[in-house]
Design an enzyme around this catalytic site. Structure first.
Site, short mmCIF file in Angstrom:
data_model
loop_
_atom_site.label_atom_id
_atom_site.label_comp_id
_atom_site.label_asym_id
_atom_site.label_seq_id
_atom_site.Cartn_x
_atom_site.Cartn_y
_atom_site.Cartn_z
N ASN A 59 0.80 -1.23 0.00
CA ASN A 59 0.00 0.00 0.00
C ASN A 59 0.83 1.27 0.00
O ASN A 59 0.28 2.36 -0.21
CB ASN A 59 -0.95 -0.01 1.19
CG ASN A 59 -1.85 -1.22 1.18
OD1 ASN A 59 -1.97 -1.90 0.16
ND2 ASN A 59 -2.47 -1.51 2.30
N SER A 85 -7.67 4.73 -50.43
CA SER A 85 -8.94 4.06 -50.66
C SER A 85 -8.71 2.77 -51.44
O SER A 85 -7.83 2.69 -52.30
CB SER A 85 -9.90 4.97 -51.43
OG SER A 85 -11.08 4.27 -51.77
#
Length: 523
Positions: free
Chosen positions: A195, A371
């Site tokens: 912790n 594309s």
């Protein structure tokens, strides 16, 4: 006849039994031949069993004994975590600075413990050797716990404790798991708890990486500045709400991009200050149980020396153990940077739109066909990926926000997701900023013919005529331009309202845009 019959049946039965016994033996032999290799083949995702017990070792913990691969530097608690948390595939070694941070934190703790007389110097020496090895880039492959884990980071802390203990043991002439000489809990975790060591390790990792992010952002800002200087006197139309506004220069626009990034760099520098206070010495909840006097101050001092950052002990260890404010503040700075980079990227996408039916004021480097169906199309892929990253960073900030407010009482168990979110955001922003600079900004060119056409035909320049013609006459020209489709300059020439010399002076970048070249030369 009946006896013969009976005897024949007995003979037949004997033959039959012999036949089937033979077949069973053959089948067992075949089965054994097939099964033995299969047993030797491990199941997918499991450890490969070794052929010798010397390549395995047995360790024990609260839950009992467990076999560990003999060449593994991790131990029993890491092994249990590997069984429990195979979730994301993102391991704690995914970000090397996080592993380095653990080496730094454990070394600082050992140094502090030695300073206050709690640790023997020879154990510190072993830990230092192990930490130095890890900081040199070794043994990172042993830090294997998944970032996604329950237990507030305990599995990660134990992974670090076990690896550093075993590396230290070998470095001092001992075998792995001879923990009587260097123990993962008693030595590597001395005066600590997950912790306090876990949030500290996250903070150290963030601090180590913040410098790298800032350096890349400074380089990106310089790239925008260079582009600004190259096109400092090229006039263009500024726009507000996507409508023609008033003139500016291309250089001013790019310098503004740079200035906005400089502001974000300052925010990151300020935000890191919220990470300087650490709760090392808080142990379980902040009361400092099992911590010798003077340890918190010494530990912070050593962390400062190892990181070259002004790290200090938190003023209230209880608050610091559950408070996540440092992570919230720094994550917010990353989000702010993401918003800025996204805005700039979207502007570039607009400015390069076209090339015939859009603004088409600038040209971005063509990187790949755009594309699968439209021939000749090239997309602004780098500004687009910058937006993708920015959206992710914004999402990571929200995750940090949720985690920070969701802890209960004296601990926040959700620090692992905060650490992962922040480190991921840092990493993505740094790498994508480099891509943005090298594959996009450095290669931008300007279409001066398009810009000149817009200046000739825009109605927006009419605002600059207010001091010369007056507001009413300028408004009249604007209305006529809108109705006729003509440009304001075209109408001025038709009506002989200004001479060509006056028009030239009007379009002088210095007069038209308030351009102060010395301001940018200093930058």
């Amino acid at each position: 006849m009946k006896r013969a019959n009976s005897h024949g049946k007995r003979n037949n039965a004997t033959v039959t039994r012999t036949f089937f016994a033979s077949r069973r033996l053959q089948l067992l032999t075949i089965a054994f031949t097939l099964v033995v290799p299969l047993v030797a083949i491990p199941s997918l995702g499991q450890e490969t069993p070794t052929s010798s017990t010397s390549n395995r070792r047995v360790e024990k913990d609260l839950l009992g004994q467990k076999e560990i691969p003999g060449d593994a530097y991790y131990g029993v608690q890491t092994a249990r975590a590997l069984e429990n948390f195979q979730l994301s595939g993102v391991l704690i070694n995914h970000y090397p600075e996080f592993v380095d941070a653990w080496a730094i934190v454990k070394l600082a703790a050992a140094q502090a413990n030695t300073d206050v007389g709690a640790m023997k110097p020879e154990r510190l020496a072993a830990i230092k050797k192990a930490s130095d090895e890890v900081l040199a880039g070794k043994y990172h492959d042993q830090f294997l716990v998944d970032w996604y884990q329950g237990g507030a980071g305990t599995s990660t802390n134990m992974n670090a404790n076990e690896v550093l203990a075993n590396v230290g043991l070998e470095a001092t002439g001992h075998a792995k798991a001879e923990y009587q000489f260097l123990e993962p809990h008693d030595d590597l975790n001395m005066s600590q708890s997950t912790n306090d060591s876990y949030p500290t390790a996250i903070k150290v990792a963030i601090l180590l990486r913040n410098d790298k992010l800032i350096q890349e952002l400074k380089t990106l800002s310089a790239s925008f500045r260079a582009k600004g200087q190259a096109y400092l006197e090229i006039v263009k139309m500024g726009r507000t709400e996507m409508q023609d506004a008033v003139p500016m220069t291309v250089g001013q626009e790019f310098h503004a991009f740079a200035a906005s990034l400089d502001g974000e760099i300052q925010q990151l520098q300020d935000a890191e200050k919220s990470l300087y206070a650490v709760n090392m010495g808080a142990t379980a909840i902040g009361t400092g149980i099992n911590v010798p006097k003077g340890y918190p101050e010494k530990c912070a001092q050593h962390l400062a020396e190892l990181t070259h950052k002004p790290i200090v002990p938190a003023t209230d260890m209880l608050a610091a153990t559950w408070d996540q404010q440092g992570f919230v503040v720094y994550s917010a700075a990353l989000k702010s940077l993401a918003i800025k980079l996204s805005k700039i990227s979207s502007d570039l996408i607009l400015l390069t739109s076209g090339p015939r039916a859009g603004l088409s004021e600038i040209n971005l480097p063509a990187l790949q066909p755009g594309s699968s169906i439209m021939p000749g199309k090239v997309n602004p892929v780098v500004p687009e990926v910058m937006n993708l990253v920015a959206f992710r960073v914004m999402g990571n900030d929200y995750v940090t926000t949720l985690a920070a407010h969701s802890g209960q009482l004296q601990l926040n168990a959700y620090e692992p997701i905060e650490g992962l979110s922040i480190l991921e955001s840092q990493d993505l922003l740094r790498k994508t900023s480099m891509l943005f600079r090298t594959k996009c900004i450095d290669g931008i060119t300007v279409d001066e013919k398009v810009l000149a056409h817009y200046m000739e035909t825009t109605v927006g320049i009419v605002t600059a005529l207010n001091p010369v013609l007056g507001y009413d006459k300028a408004t009249e020209l604007a209305n006529e331009a809108y109705k006729s489709g003509k440009g304001v300059l075209e109408l001025i020439r038709e009506k002989h309202l200004l001479t060509e010399e006056q028009i030239k002076q009007l379009l002088d970048p210095v007069k038209l845009t308030g351009l102060d070249k010395s301001k940018y030369e200093q930058k």
